[in-house]
Design a protein around this motif. Structure first.
Motif, mmCIF file in Angstrom:
data_model
loop_
_atom_site.group_PDB
_atom_site.id
_atom_site.type_symbol
_atom_site.label_atom_id
_atom_site.label_comp_id
_atom_site.label_asym_id
_atom_site.label_seq_id
_atom_site.Cartn_x
_atom_site.Cartn_y
_atom_site.Cartn_z
ATOM 1 N N VAL A 172 30.035 45.543 35.116
ATOM 2 C CA VAL A 172 31.171 44.928 34.438
ATOM 3 C C VAL A 172 31.727 43.847 35.342
ATOM 4 C CG1 VAL A 172 33.479 45.281 33.490
ATOM 5 C CG2 VAL A 172 31.704 47.018 33.142
ATOM 6 N N LEU A 173 31.928 42.680 34.778
ATOM 7 C CA LEU A 173 32.479 41.539 35.501
ATOM 8 C C LEU A 173 33.739 41.101 34.766
ATOM 9 C CD1 LEU A 173 30.538 38.607 36.943
ATOM 10 C CD2 LEU A 173 32.458 38.131 35.474
ATOM 11 N N GLN A 174 34.786 40.851 35.504
ATOM 12 C CA GLN A 174 36.033 40.390 34.910
ATOM 13 C C GLN A 174 36.349 38.986 35.414
ATOM 14 O OE1 GLN A 174 39.592 42.437 36.178
ATOM 15 N NE2 GLN A 174 40.657 41.906 34.282
ATOM 16 N N LEU A 175 36.532 38.070 34.469
ATOM 17 C CA LEU A 175 36.945 36.715 34.843
ATOM 18 C C LEU A 175 38.459 36.679 34.961
ATOM 19 C CD1 LEU A 175 34.666 34.418 32.654
ATOM 20 C CD2 LEU A 175 34.380 35.086 35.036
ATOM 21 N N ALA A 176 38.936 36.097 36.048
ATOM 22 C CA ALA A 176 40.366 35.960 36.289
ATOM 23 C C ALA A 176 40.720 34.473 36.295
ATOM 24 C CB ALA A 176 40.737 36.607 37.612
ATOM 25 N N LYS A 177 41.991 34.180 36.556
ATOM 26 C CA LYS A 177 42.458 32.802 36.529
ATOM 27 C C LYS A 177 41.693 31.911 37.500
ATOM 28 C CE LYS A 177 46.622 30.032 37.004
ATOM 29 N NZ LYS A 177 48.053 30.029 37.301
ATOM 30 N N ASP A 178 41.492 32.395 38.727
ATOM 31 C CA ASP A 178 40.820 31.556 39.726
ATOM 32 C C ASP A 178 39.704 32.282 40.482
ATOM 33 O OD1 ASP A 178 42.463 33.237 41.089
ATOM 34 O OD2 ASP A 178 43.516 31.689 42.217
ATOM 35 N N SER A 179 39.211 33.373 39.907
ATOM 36 C CA SER A 179 38.132 34.127 40.564
ATOM 37 C C SER A 179 37.452 35.036 39.538
ATOM 38 C CB SER A 179 38.706 34.966 41.710
ATOM 39 O OG SER A 179 39.603 35.938 41.200
ATOM 40 N N ALA A 180 36.568 35.863 40.038
ATOM 41 C CA ALA A 180 35.917 36.887 39.206
ATOM 42 C C ALA A 180 35.909 38.182 39.995
ATOM 43 C CB ALA A 180 34.513 36.466 38.843
ATOM 44 N N ASN A 181 36.060 39.286 39.288
ATOM 45 C CA ASN A 181 36.039 40.600 39.910
ATOM 46 C C ASN A 181 34.709 41.270 39.568
ATOM 47 O OD1 ASN A 181 36.458 43.142 40.895
ATOM 48 N ND2 ASN A 181 38.243 43.590 39.599
ATOM 49 N N PHE A 182 33.904 41.531 40.575
ATOM 50 C CA PHE A 182 32.590 42.131 40.384
ATOM 51 C C PHE A 182 32.594 43.644 40.592
ATOM 52 C CE2 PHE A 182 31.798 37.728 41.539
ATOM 53 C CZ PHE A 182 30.917 37.347 40.560
ATOM 54 N N ASN A 183 33.739 44.251 40.878
ATOM 55 C CA ASN A 183 33.790 45.697 41.155
ATOM 56 C C ASN A 183 33.916 46.514 39.884
ATOM 57 O OD1 ASN A 183 33.599 45.270 43.895
ATOM 58 N ND2 ASN A 183 35.784 44.936 44.092
#
Length: 183
Positions: A172-183
């Motif tokens: 699961v990958l989450q796109l954020a405002k200025d990054s991405a969360n790969f955890n």
């Protein structure tokens, strides 16, 4: 039909078959990666099993070169058929996966990978998975956008360990405002 009209129509038809215009600096980076991939795929037979470190170094060079290339926002405008190692992308085209065979020998069929993504504020990033999380030698097969308010994506991958060991993985990958969360 008049010769001038025929020549015009013929040249118009041929223009659809020509390679799209790719900026020279990007074309140079693509050519460099293609050269590294050729070296990586042909040099394996000339090494002993204890010299695979060289191939791993080449794989790191490929990963670094891909991250450099894919960090350029203009690469989103290039048809993926011209980009080296392209594997798959999300339906909304905000995430693209790039994978190549590691070619370090043995019975493990391991791959290396880089993921390109656009953050919510539209910035382009690329991340190499040569070590740590999301580096199990998998091949990224598809990316799905999940129905969520949290901008979540599911990346489906498969790995073939040895001749009889196969597994499927989901990240699961989450796109954020200025990054991405790969955890």
């Amino acid at each position: 039909m008049k010769p001038i009209a025929f020549i015009f129509l013929f040249s118009l038809l041929l223009s659809g078959y020509q390679q799209e215009e790719i900026p020279k600096d990007i074309r140079k980076k693509i050519n460099s990666i293609d050269s590294l991939l050729i070296i990586q795929s042909t040099v394996r037979d000339s090494f002993n099993s204890d010299e695979t470190w060289y191939l791993q170094d080449v794989n790191y060079e490929i990963a670094d070169a891909l991250v450099d290339l894919l960090s350029d926002e203009r690469t989103w405008q290039i048809d993926t058929k011209w980009l080296p190692c392209y594997s798959c992308q999300s339906p909304d085209k905000k995430i693209r996966c790039f994978v190549w065979y590691e070619n370090t020998g043995g019975s493990w069929f391991s791959n290396c990978s880089v993921i390109q993504y656009k953050t919510l504020n539209g910035k382009t990033f690329a991340h190499s998975f040569m070590d740590g999380l999301m580096h199990n030698g998998e091949y990224y097969e598809s990316v799905y956008k999940l129905k969520s308010k949290n901008n979540l994506y599911l990346i489906k991958a498969s790995v073939r360990g040895c001749n009889t060991c196969c597994a499927e993985m989901m990240y699961v990958l989450q796109l954020a405002k200025d990054s991405a969360n790969f955890n």
